[in-house]
Motif scaffolding. Structure first.
Motif, PDB file in Angstrom:
ATOM      1  N   CYS A 103       0.795  -1.241   0.000  1.00 49.11           N
ATOM      2  CA  CYS A 103       0.000   0.000   0.000  1.00 49.11           C
ATOM      3  C   CYS A 103       0.823   1.285   0.000  1.00 49.11           C
ATOM      4  O   CYS A 103       0.626   2.163  -0.843  1.00 49.11           O
ATOM      5  N   ASP A 120      -1.419   2.377  -3.682  1.00 52.71           N
ATOM      6  CA  ASP A 120      -2.549   1.472  -3.530  1.00 52.71           C
ATOM      7  C   ASP A 120      -3.835   2.215  -3.908  1.00 52.71           C
ATOM      8  O   ASP A 120      -4.033   3.365  -3.485  1.00 52.71           O
ATOM      9  N   TYR A 123      -5.959   3.538  -0.915  1.00 56.85           N
ATOM     10  CA  TYR A 123      -5.311   4.698  -0.298  1.00 56.85           C
ATOM     11  C   TYR A 123      -5.504   5.935  -1.177  1.00 56.85           C
ATOM     12  O   TYR A 123      -5.781   7.033  -0.676  1.00 56.85           O
ATOM     13  N   ASP A 420      -7.017   0.088   5.893  1.00 51.17           N
ATOM     14  CA  ASP A 420      -6.444  -1.014   6.674  1.00 51.17           C
ATOM     15  C   ASP A 420      -6.253  -0.650   8.145  1.00 51.17           C
ATOM     16  O   ASP A 420      -5.670  -1.420   8.911  1.00 51.17           O
TER      17      ASP A 420
END
Length: 485
Positions: A103, A120, A123, A420
């Motif tokens: 990420c 990512d 993101y 996450d």
């Protein structure tokens, strides 16, 4: 009397000795004062140095704590990962990060300077969905060149300028531009026909830059004539290429980040000269258009237009409300669009042609598709653009592999939490790397393979997996939503 005379002489000697002794002793007083001042200044300097060292130490500790959830390659305590920017393996080092650190990962530019590299799509979506300002630490290096137009502006001023320019990108204005673009391409191809007879090799980027400059001049700046045969325009494209190169040289050298140091270097001097060349071109464009508008009847003719082009919108905004757009703001917008309107496009087209040249089987399919569409050789039109599915697939795949805008910077205006669960505080610099995103194997399987079928009709990708020109409001200069800068 003799004794008195002696006493008188003695008194005179004594007086002169006293005078001598006083005059001999008086200089050390200011010397002592200077010495004392130097000691105080040295002590003060030492205290300030210690305070600065403590400040930098605390700053580094704060950054280490902020990034504790984001692992990264080992870095030097003073130089950070700056070697990644200086060597020729920068892109390879970037892709190694992508594979090893999911990420995002921090890239330390120095002991107390760090940015989060993001590659990512989830993101990207979170960051581009916010309204964080651009990271001026990176963009400020372009300010002497293009000024503070839409690319560098933030906040309310950016919104006002964008709202003012939006009418210039109405579809009714864009449709006739296709014919003007086709005319500029024909001029370029005629030149290539002549040149290819003289030499089997051709450096296409310079020619494509002139063609895209010719196009933007006709479409956005009301220019009459062909830029592609004008030597002055060639000096402008050379200056732009030079400024691009020097921007990245400055970005990679930490010492050049200081404006004072950079101006004193030879590199800074050449950069200043290139800026002057670029500004001469844009100032001439503004001057010529103003002169045209002063001609009898021309102003009324333009006012009656349903839609004004880009430069006329800027000029009318100034002519009707002198406080709305200063000369400085006007030139900044012209410099920005003159550069971004041709250079980014030229880069994208050059890489598309490179990708097709490296994969002749796909090139042939594109040729057959377009020949079948145009038939007897009629010029391409607006209505043709959505009838070239295979060519469109190849264009998108080339832009995935070689995005014209490799990345953009942001400075977090408030804390952020990613999908996450990891988070960062306010004030952190974030670099959205579109190149790394497009080469992320978790997003694009076998990312180094040229495969146009990734973009076949009906295929699905993450909404933020493909960002060749960025996304989000504050990065888009093409107000139809297709182009980033």
């Amino acid at each position: 009397m003799h004794r008195g005379g002696c006493n008188s002489q003695a008194s005179q000697r004594s007086g002169s000795l006293c005078t001598m002794s006083v005059s001999g002793l008086s200089p050390p007083r200011p010397l002592g004062s200077v010495s004392g001042l130097l000691q105080v200044a040295s002590l003060l300097g030492l205290v300030l140095l210690l305070l600065k060292a403590a400040q930098l130490y605390l700053r580094r500790q704060w950054l280490l704590k902020a990034f504790q959830e984001f692992p990264c390659p080992p870095s030097h305590w003073l130089y950070g990962h700056s070697q990644e920017l200086r060597n020729d393996q920068g892109l390879q080092d970037l892709l190694k990060r992508v594979e090893k650190f999911p990420c995002a990962s921090p890239r330390w530019l120095g002991g107390t300077s760090v940015q989060l590299l993001v590659y990512d799509p989830d993101y990207m979506k979170v960051i581009l969905g916010r309204s964080d300002p651009k990271s001026l630490g990176i963009y400020k290096f372009m300010a002497p060149w293009i000024g503070y137009g839409l690319l560098l502006l933030n906040g309310q001023t950016w919104f006002q300028h964008r709202r003012m320019l939006t009418p210039a990108f109405h579809y009714d204005i864009l449709k006739p531009y296709v014919g003007l673009m086709a005319d500029s391409v024909r001029v370029m191809l005629d030149k290539w026909e002549e040149l290819i007879n003289q030499d089997s090799h051709l450096d296409i980027f310079g020619h494509i830059s002139l063609m895209t400059l010719d196009t933007i001049m006709k479409c956005a700046f009301s220019h009459q004539g062909s830029i592609q045969t004008d030597r002055n325009s060639q000096s402008y494209t050379h200056a732009v290429e030079d400024l691009n190169n020097r921007f990245y040289v400055r970005l990679r050298n930490v010492f050049y980040h200081s404006d004072i140091i950079y101006r004193l270097t030879r590199e800074g001097s050449w950069n200043h000269r290139a800026c002057k060349l670029a500004h001469q071109h844009t100032e001439q464009v503004i001057k010529l258009r103003k002169a045209q508008l002063r001609k009898e009847g021309e102003l009324e003719k333009v006012r009656k237009k349903r839609h004004l082009d880009f430069l006329d919108i800027l000029l009318f905004a100034r002519m009707e409300n002198g406080s709305s757009l200063s000369d400085k703001d006007l030139r900044a917008e012209v410099d920005t669009f003159m550069f971004e309107g041709h250079d980014t496009t030229a880069s994208g087209i050059s890489w598309i042609l490179y990708a097709l040249a490296m994969h002749p089987e796909h090139q042939q399919k594109c040729r057959e598709e377009i020949q079948g569409l145009l038939g007897d050789g009629t010029s391409i039109s607006w209505d043709h653009l959505d009838q070239m599915p295979y060519t469109t697939m190849c264009i998108k795949e080339a832009l995935r592999l070689y995005p014209p805008v490799p990345g953009i910077g942001r400075e977090l205006s408030k804390p952020i939490t990613f999908p996450d669960g990891r988070s960062l505080p306010r004030g952190i610099m974030v670099m959205l790397s579109f190149y790394a995103l497009h080469h992320n194997p978790k997003v694009w399987p076998n990312p180094e393979v040229f495969d146009p079928f990734r973009f076949a009709p009906g295929s699905s990708q993450h909404s933020h997996a493909f960002l060749p020109f960025s996304g989000g409001s504050s990065d888009s200069l093409d107000l139809t939503g297709d182009l980033e800068h």
